[in-house]
Design a protein around this motif. Structure first.
Motif, short mmCIF file in Angstrom:
data_model
loop_
_atom_site.label_atom_id
_atom_site.label_comp_id
_atom_site.label_asym_id
_atom_site.label_seq_id
_atom_site.Cartn_x
_atom_site.Cartn_y
_atom_site.Cartn_z
N ARG A 69 60.48 31.14 41.95
CA ARG A 69 59.24 31.84 42.29
C ARG A 69 58.86 31.71 43.77
NH1 ARG A 69 53.78 30.51 39.14
NH2 ARG A 69 54.92 31.38 37.38
N LYS A 107 58.36 34.84 46.17
CA LYS A 107 57.08 35.06 46.85
C LYS A 107 57.30 35.25 48.35
CE LYS A 107 52.59 35.25 46.95
NZ LYS A 107 51.94 36.45 46.42
N THR A 160 38.00 36.68 42.85
CA THR A 160 39.39 36.80 43.26
C THR A 160 40.19 35.82 42.42
OG1 THR A 160 38.74 37.33 45.52
CG2 THR A 160 41.00 36.62 45.19
N LYS A 168 49.75 32.63 38.95
CA LYS A 168 51.20 32.74 38.97
C LYS A 168 51.71 33.42 40.26
CE LYS A 168 51.49 34.32 34.53
NZ LYS A 168 52.10 34.67 33.24
N GLY A 169 51.11 33.02 41.37
CA GLY A 169 51.60 33.49 42.66
C GLY A 169 51.07 34.83 43.11
N SER A 170 50.27 35.47 42.28
CA SER A 170 49.73 36.77 42.67
C SER A 170 48.21 36.71 42.76
CB SER A 170 50.14 37.84 41.66
OG SER A 170 51.53 38.01 41.66
N GLN A 171 47.66 37.60 43.57
CA GLN A 171 46.20 37.64 43.72
C GLN A 171 45.66 38.96 43.22
OE1 GLN A 171 44.30 36.05 47.38
NE2 GLN A 171 43.44 38.09 47.63
N TYR A 172 44.56 38.88 42.48
CA TYR A 172 43.95 40.09 41.92
C TYR A 172 42.45 40.06 42.16
CZ TYR A 172 48.24 39.59 39.13
OH TYR A 172 49.53 39.41 38.73
N ASN A 173 41.88 41.25 42.34
CA ASN A 173 40.42 41.37 42.35
C ASN A 173 39.98 41.66 40.92
OD1 ASN A 173 39.84 41.15 45.21
ND2 ASN A 173 40.93 43.08 45.43
#
Lengths: 266, 195
Positions: A100, A104, B130, B134-139
């Motif tokens: 990961r 990334k 925010t 798991k490594g991702s960013q979401y609004n």
């Protein structure tokens, strides 16, 4: 989304792009009385329950002109099979083989490289503050962030949440209507406006430039890596929207329209 | 603007602002508790497949599935019998919980940053956040309403509303076959468990 013409389909495949990207339509409120009247006869034997809540029209039906719906549905079905039998196995293999943190880093580096798309479109939208922020992000991430692998700019509050933008959103901010809804082979949901926008995005994306200017090896490696790095996230988004849908096609269309509408409003 | 009008506006603001601040604060606290509970349950879950079952009672405590179903169906809801409304709510709840729990992985912890909440109407609060997961960013924006305590009535991820998304689908299904078609379509979706 950046791509080389030869893999345009694959890039677009990110038809999921649609879910992450493209259009604003003009959602209209459905006339409640008409809706009820149209189906009333089918429920004639059922005694309606008493509804005290006055919130049944809280949400609009997100609409976009879809004169090509039969063709779009066929393309959507084809894309779904490709996602299911070709791209998902590739995506799972990528996730299994590449840790990961490395994934990334690759993802971040490509996002960093395509900053001209965001820089130019922010400027075209007259938003020079965001254009400056994009430039600052690029400089920080390219230097301290080791070529964009690490998003060091996220440590600076002002730069941590600069909204993404693209050519389709620039057209939207200029007042251009979305035009008809389109499902592009491999790429997925779009509209006429956003499809034209994809051309602008490709022209502004350095990945495209490198692919064109360098030899055969890079022509293959850059665009395909760019596609591969986005697959897990794109397919995850696609699954989230469609897996438990009553109608996958409508679910994807609605999500795409909502997403683009919200992106254009920021 | 005359002085009397200005004073009236000022008085209204003085009275309403603290009330709005209190409601957003209460809703935020409730949401924080809900998130903590969900994370705790997810963390104890032996597997992702078992998660939906263990999350159900927790989510039912914090989410108004009745309001979500009603609004997703829209005006056609008036044509549903009481039994059909109950059935549709039950099926839609199952779908929503399945969708939500599928995104959670035991052992993974979200980092949630709360932004400034707003109160668009009395008893209603919108809380933008925010989410890093798991490594991702979401609004992610939570819509909450005060009804038997503060409850979530919709979740918007990157501007995409759960309720609005199903509203489009329910509307098309309802126009084709009324409430029966909606129930049938929901039953079919619930029976069709994604792999």
């Amino acid at each position: 989304m950046k791509r080389h013409p030869s893999i345009l389909p694959l890039v677009v495949l990110l038809g999921l792009v649609p879910l992450l990207g493209a259009c604003t339509s003009n959602p209209r409120k459905q006339p409640a009385s008409a809706t009820v009247a149209a189906v009333g006869s089918q429920n004639a034997k059922v005694k309606p329950a008493k509804v005290e809540e006055n919130d049944l029209e809280e949400y609009e039906v997100a609409l976009v002109p879809d004169p090509l719906e039969p063709v779009n549905r066929a393309t959507f079905w084809l894309n779904h099979q490709i996602y299911r039998f070709v791209l998902r196995p590739i995506s799972k293999g990528y996730e299994k083989i590449v840790p990961r943190p490395v994934r990334k880093g690759i993802y971040n580096a490509y996002e960093n490289v395509k900053f001209p798309v965001r820089l130019v479109n922010n400027a075209l939208q007259g938003n020079f503050t965001r254009a400056r922020q994009e430039l600052e992000k690029f400089l920080i991430n390219s230097s301290i962030g080791v070529g964009g692998i690490i998003r060091q700019s996220d440590r600076i509050p002002e730069l941590a949440e600069v909204p993404r933008t693209d050519t389709g959103l620039t057209f939207a901010k200029w007042g251009m209507s979305s035009g008809p809804y389109l499902v592009i082979p491999l790429l997925g949901p779009s509209t006429f406006r956003d499809t034209v926008g994809l051309v602008g995005d490709a022209a502004l994306n350095p990945v495209s430039w490198v692919a064109i200017m360098t030899g055969e090896f890079w022509v293959v490696v850059f665009p395909y890596t760019n596609t591969l790095r986005s697959l897990p996230e794109q397919l995850g988004t696609y699954d989230s929207v469609t897996e438990n849908a009553l109608d996958r096609y409508l679910a994807a269309r609605s999500a795409f329209i909502q997403y683009r509408k919200q992106a254009a409003s920021r | 603007m005359n002085l009397a009008y200005r004073l009236l506006v000022a008085a209204v603001l003085v009275v309403s602002l603290p009330a709005a601040a209190t409601s957003t604060s209460e809703a935020e606290k409730r949401l924080q508790v809900a998130i903590n509970d969900v994370v705790a349950v997810a963390d104890r879950s032996p597997s992702s497949s078992a998660l939906a079952g263990s999350l159900r009672p927790v989510l039912e405590k914090y989410i108004s599935f009745n309001a979500m179903t009603r609004r997703a169906v829209g005006p056609g809801w008036r044509q549903f019998s009481a039994d059909q409304q109950s059935k549709a709510t039950q099926l839609f709840t199952t779908l929503l919980i399945r969708t939500y729990s599928k995104k959670l992985t035991p052992g993974e912890y979200p980092v949630i940053k709360f932004k400034t909440a707003s109160a668009p109407a009395p008893g209603r609060v919108e809380i933008p956040t925010t989410l890093n997961y798991k490594g991702s960013q979401y609004n992610v924006t939570y819509r909450m309403e005060e009804s038997e305590g503060w409850r979530i009535t919709d979740v918007l991820i990157e501007g995409v509303s759960f309720v609005a998304n199903y509203r489009t689908q329910f509307d098309a299904t309802f126009k084709k076959g009324g409430s029966t078609a909606v129930i049938d379509a929901l039953s079919q979706s619930v029976a069709n468990v994604p792999k």
